[in-house]
Enzyme design. Sequence first.
Site, PDB file in Angstrom:
ATOM      1  N   GLY A  45       0.779  -1.238   0.000  1.00 56.24           N
ATOM      2  CA  GLY A  45       0.000   0.000   0.000  1.00 56.24           C
ATOM      3  C   GLY A  45       0.805   1.280   0.000  1.00 56.24           C
ATOM      4  O   GLY A  45       0.305   2.328   0.400  1.00 56.24           O
ATOM      5  N   GLY A  46       2.031   1.221  -0.468  1.00 51.39           N
ATOM      6  CA  GLY A  46       2.872   2.418  -0.499  1.00 51.39           C
ATOM      7  C   GLY A  46       2.275   3.554  -1.305  1.00 51.39           C
ATOM      8  O   GLY A  46       2.353   4.717  -0.915  1.00 51.39           O
ATOM      9  N   ASP A  72      -1.862  -7.135  -7.275  1.00 54.14           N
ATOM     10  CA  ASP A  72      -0.519  -7.647  -7.002  1.00 54.14           C
ATOM     11  C   ASP A  72      -0.609  -9.166  -7.113  1.00 54.14           C
ATOM     12  O   ASP A  72      -1.689  -9.736  -6.956  1.00 54.14           O
ATOM     13  CB  ASP A  72      -0.047  -7.244  -5.605  1.00 54.14           C
ATOM     14  CG  ASP A  72       1.461  -7.326  -5.460  1.00 54.14           C
ATOM     15  OD1 ASP A  72       2.104  -6.276  -5.356  1.00 54.14           O
ATOM     16  OD2 ASP A  72       2.001  -8.453  -5.462  1.00 54.14           O
ATOM     17  N   ILE A 102      -1.446  -9.469 -13.926  1.00 59.49           N
ATOM     18  CA  ILE A 102      -1.750  -8.206 -14.604  1.00 59.49           C
ATOM     19  C   ILE A 102      -1.842  -8.389 -16.116  1.00 59.49           C
ATOM     20  O   ILE A 102      -2.587  -7.669 -16.782  1.00 59.49           O
ATOM     21  CB  ILE A 102      -0.726  -7.115 -14.191  1.00 59.49           C
ATOM     22  CG1 ILE A 102      -1.000  -6.718 -12.733  1.00 59.49           C
ATOM     23  CG2 ILE A 102      -0.772  -5.905 -15.106  1.00 59.49           C
ATOM     24  CD1 ILE A 102      -0.001  -5.760 -12.132  1.00 59.49           C
ATOM     25  N   SER A 121       4.435   0.511  -9.353  1.00 56.56           N
ATOM     26  CA  SER A 121       5.856   0.272  -9.123  1.00 56.56           C
ATOM     27  C   SER A 121       6.179  -1.086  -9.741  1.00 56.56           C
ATOM     28  O   SER A 121       6.249  -2.105  -9.047  1.00 56.56           O
ATOM     29  CB  SER A 121       6.170   0.250  -7.622  1.00 56.56           C
ATOM     30  OG  SER A 121       5.891   1.486  -7.030  1.00 56.56           O
ATOM     31  N   CYS A 124      11.466  -4.223 -10.665  1.00 56.24           N
ATOM     32  CA  CYS A 124      12.690  -3.491 -10.979  1.00 56.24           C
ATOM     33  C   CYS A 124      13.837  -4.394 -11.423  1.00 56.24           C
ATOM     34  O   CYS A 124      14.796  -3.921 -12.030  1.00 56.24           O
ATOM     35  CB  CYS A 124      13.131  -2.688  -9.764  1.00 56.24           C
ATOM     36  SG  CYS A 124      13.578  -3.707  -8.344  1.00 56.24           S
TER      37      CYS A 124
END
Length: 191
Positions: A45-46, A72, A102, A121, A124
Site C-alpha cells: 500500500g505504499g 498484485d 496483470i 511500481s 525493478c
Amino acid sequence: ESCCRSFSLSYPLRRTAMCDTSDFKNERAENDYSLSYIEFYAGVGGWTMALQEALCEFGGDKPFLKRLAAYDHSDLCLNVLEHNFPSQKNSKKRKLISPVDITRLTVSQMQDFSADIWVMSPPCQPHTRQHDKQDRDMLDPRSQSFLHLCKVLKEMSRDKLPKILLMENVVGFEASSSCFNWRKALQQHNY
C-alpha cells in the site's frame, strides 16, 4: 542493498510529521469531490499512503480518495495492504484488492474503471545495474506485466484514460527498452 525498497520507508525524509489519515473519508458525502485510482503492483500500500500524504500537503477539505482496484500477485502483500488500509473495503460488484496476473487485465476492464489516477511500481529486477542483461529487459518474464499495461494504455480510448499516471522504478529503468515502450504509450495519448 536491495533494489526495491518499500515506498513507505523511503517516502520523503524531509517530512516532519505524518499526515493524519483520519481526515480521509471512508464514505463519500453528497457534495464531496473524489479522486479515483488503481494501484498496480500494490504491494503493502505504499502508493495509497503516498496519495494520502500528497493530498495532505494541499490542506483544506480532502477529496474522497477512492481506490477502485489494487492488483498484485502476492497474497501476503495484499493481506498486509488490507490490514494497513482497512477503510478500503471490497465492493459487492468486484474485489477491490485481488491477486491477479496483470497480463490478464483487459482494455475493457480498465476503461470500465475510468480511474482518475493509475499508480504503479513495476518489477525493478530487469533494470538493475546488478546484472549485465539490461539490454534484454523486454525479454525478462518480470517485464511482461508492465509491457502489457503499456499495450492496454495504447489501446484505451482517450475519454477513458487516467488523468494522472504515477510510476517509480530503479536507476537504469530510464535507459531501458521497457521505458522507451512506456514513453511511446504516453506520447500516443499526448501525456
